[in-house]
Design an enzyme around this catalytic site. Structure first.
Site, PDB file in Angstrom:
ATOM      1  CD1 TRP A  99      51.126  40.018  44.014  1.00  0.00           C
ATOM      2  CD2 TRP A  99      48.750  39.766  44.025  1.00  0.00           C
ATOM      3  NE1 TRP A  99      50.636  41.000  44.368  1.00  0.00           N
ATOM      4  CE2 TRP A  99      49.033  41.100  44.388  1.00  0.00           C
ATOM      5  CE3 TRP A  99      47.546  39.281  43.891  1.00  0.00           C
ATOM      6  CZ2 TRP A  99      48.286  42.154  44.623  1.00  0.00           C
ATOM      7  CZ3 TRP A  99      46.514  40.402  44.179  1.00  0.00           C
ATOM      8  CH2 TRP A  99      47.003  41.658  44.490  1.00  0.00           C
ATOM      9  CG  ASP A 166      50.456  37.071  37.801  1.00  0.00           C
ATOM     10  OD1 ASP A 166      50.575  38.019  37.232  1.00  0.00           O
ATOM     11  OD2 ASP A 166      49.939  37.058  39.106  1.00  0.00           O
ATOM     12  CE  LYS A 190      51.639  45.237  39.396  1.00  0.00           C
ATOM     13  NZ  LYS A 190      51.270  46.097  40.347  1.00  0.00           N
TER      14      LYS A 190
HETATM   15  C1  LIG Z   1      52.020  39.618  40.505  1.00  0.00           C
HETATM   16  C2  LIG Z   1      50.509  40.198  40.519  1.00  0.00           C
HETATM   17  N1  LIG Z   1      49.479  39.349  40.241  1.00  0.00           N
HETATM   18  C3  LIG Z   1      48.274  39.739  40.442  1.00  0.00           C
HETATM   19  C4  LIG Z   1      48.017  40.941  40.771  1.00  0.00           C
HETATM   20  C5  LIG Z   1      46.584  41.557  40.662  1.00  0.00           C
HETATM   21  O1  LIG Z   1      46.387  42.337  39.595  1.00  0.00           O
HETATM   22  P1  LIG Z   1      44.899  43.193  39.520  1.00  0.00           P
HETATM   23  O2  LIG Z   1      44.893  44.187  40.653  1.00  0.00           O
HETATM   24  O3  LIG Z   1      45.001  43.637  37.963  1.00  0.00           O
HETATM   25  O4  LIG Z   1      43.666  42.275  39.585  1.00  0.00           O
HETATM   26  C6  LIG Z   1      49.140  42.004  41.290  1.00  0.00           C
HETATM   27  C7  LIG Z   1      48.619  43.323  41.643  1.00  0.00           C
HETATM   28  O5  LIG Z   1      49.690  44.226  41.871  1.00  0.00           O
HETATM   29  C8  LIG Z   1      50.299  41.377  41.163  1.00  0.00           C
HETATM   30  O6  LIG Z   1      51.445  42.359  41.428  1.00  0.00           O
END
Ligand SMILES: Cc1ncc(COP(=O)(O)O)c(C=O)c1O
Length: 359
Positions: A99, A166, A190
């Site tokens: 991510w 994040d 989550k």
């Molecule tokens: C740490 C992290 N950042 C970003 C995301 C992406 O999130 P989204 O699907 O809401 O765009 C996730 C998805 O699991 C994640 O775990």
């Protein structure tokens, strides 16, 4: 069912019941939550309660604003640099996993990126805590919990530049000094609620400093002025977040969530470490309290293990498609009894296969 899904994931039973009731009859109005206008006083009360619960749980004052936006955490990968990083300026990023790497790629579309720390050398199986952030960096971005790899920062990185995090996969799972952050974002799906809404908490004084024109829907300042009602928000997802935040507060707030996170993780990792058939993937001190990643020494046995999980009503144990292996996610609403159940299964599986695997 024992729900170890990584997200969307387990929610408190009472939140599900209240949400279900509101789908039929919201607060005795005779209307469904799916049928009310987002500019009604009814929804106004929902979003303002959600906003004040976030502030209360995070113990934040007037300097920070709380927004409920569309587009998932993925949209924040670009919205953050679009609002904070000029084309000729530099932002510092920590690369601790899939991510974070995606966030880096997006930031490069807007300005210069200095990757001050990367754990790619060891498949992101640890957290590198020593790094230097250039004094002129516009901000430092990191991922507090690496959902896919199973690592988590157990302290807030020290830096003199605005800190951007994040927190998608460990939001509201522990008490932190949230005032240290200039911007926090998290997809709700989550620990905070239903998929479809993204929480952004931003310190107002960092905004309005870039030269580029920002489309209003991407500009945090427009959303602040409009109280997250610039366009139609994901009404139901905001409502489920509000119910979940109420639940967190009622259960004892972030200190209690942290106590439970630690209890679940301690039980799980102690069991994992004691069973030779399984291999943990992450450096002990950096293990995530939310997402435990591991493999079976003989990969051929993985299917048998997953089949056993399925038979016993345990879902979500397969690792992320990009890394494989196994992953057990233990978010706020997961009862300790579910962790006990999978630990018992792992012990049984170990007993059955230990001789063939170890010999
Ligand atoms: C740490 C992290 N950042 C970003 C995301 C992406 O999130 P989204 O699907 O809401 O765009 C996730 C998805 O699991 C994640 O775990």
């Amino acid at each position: 069912m024992h729900n170890f899904n990584s997200g969307p994931s387990i929610l408190p039973q009472e939140v599900l019941e209240q949400a279900a009731e509101a789908v039929i009859n919201f607060n005795g109005t005779g209307l469904s939550i799916l049928e009310i206008g987002h500019r009604t006083a009814w929804f106004g009360d929902v979003i303002s309660e959600a906003r004040s619960l976030v502030k209360e749980l995070m113990q934040l004052g007037d300097g920070h604003e709380v927004l409920f936006l569309h587009g998932g955490a993925t949209t924040q990968f670009m919205q953050v640099p679009m609002n904070l990083l000029d084309a000729d300026k530099t932002a510092a990023y920590i690369d601790n996993g899939i991510w974070g790497s995606k966030a880096i790629k997006e930031a490069k579309l807007f300005g210069n990126v200095d990757v001050v720390s990367s754990t790619k050398d060891k498949n992101h199986s640890y957290i590198a805590k020593n790094f230097t952030v250039p004094a002129n960096a516009k901000y430092l971005h990191y991922t507090t919990n690496n959902t896919v790899e199973g690592t988590e920062w157990h302290q807030i990185p020290e830096t003199n530049v605005p800190l951007v995090a994040d927190m998608s996969s460990d939001i509201f799972s522990r008490a932190l000094d949230f005032s240290k952050f200039a911007l926090i974002y998290a997809g709700a799906q989550k620990n905070m609620g239903a998929a479809g809404v993204t929480l952004v908490v931003v310190r107002k004084d960092i905004l309005g400093k870039v030269k580029r024109a920002i489309p209003p829907i991407m500009d945090y300042r427009t959303h602040i002025e409009a109280g997250s009602l610039l366009n139609t928000p994901p009404v139901f997802a905001v409502f489920v977040s509000m119910l979940t935040l109420r639940w967190i507060k009622k259960e004892g707030g972030l200190a209690e969530m942290e106590k439970r996170s630690k209890a679940r993780a301690e039980l799980f990792y102690n069991t994992l470490d004691s069973l030779p058939v399984f291999t943990p993937l992450v450096a002990k001190e950096d293990r995530s309290l939310m997402n435990a990643t591991f493999t079976i020494k003989d990969a051929q046995l993985e299917k048998e293990f997953l089949d056993m999980c399925k038979e016993r009503g345990m879902v979500g144990v397969k690792g992320h498609r990009s890394v494989g292996g196994l992953r057990v996610s233990m978010y706020n609403a997961l009862p300790l009894s579910s962790v006990e159940a999978i630990c018992d299964l792992m012990k049984e599986f170990n007993e059955k296969h230990v001789e063939e695997v170890v010999s």
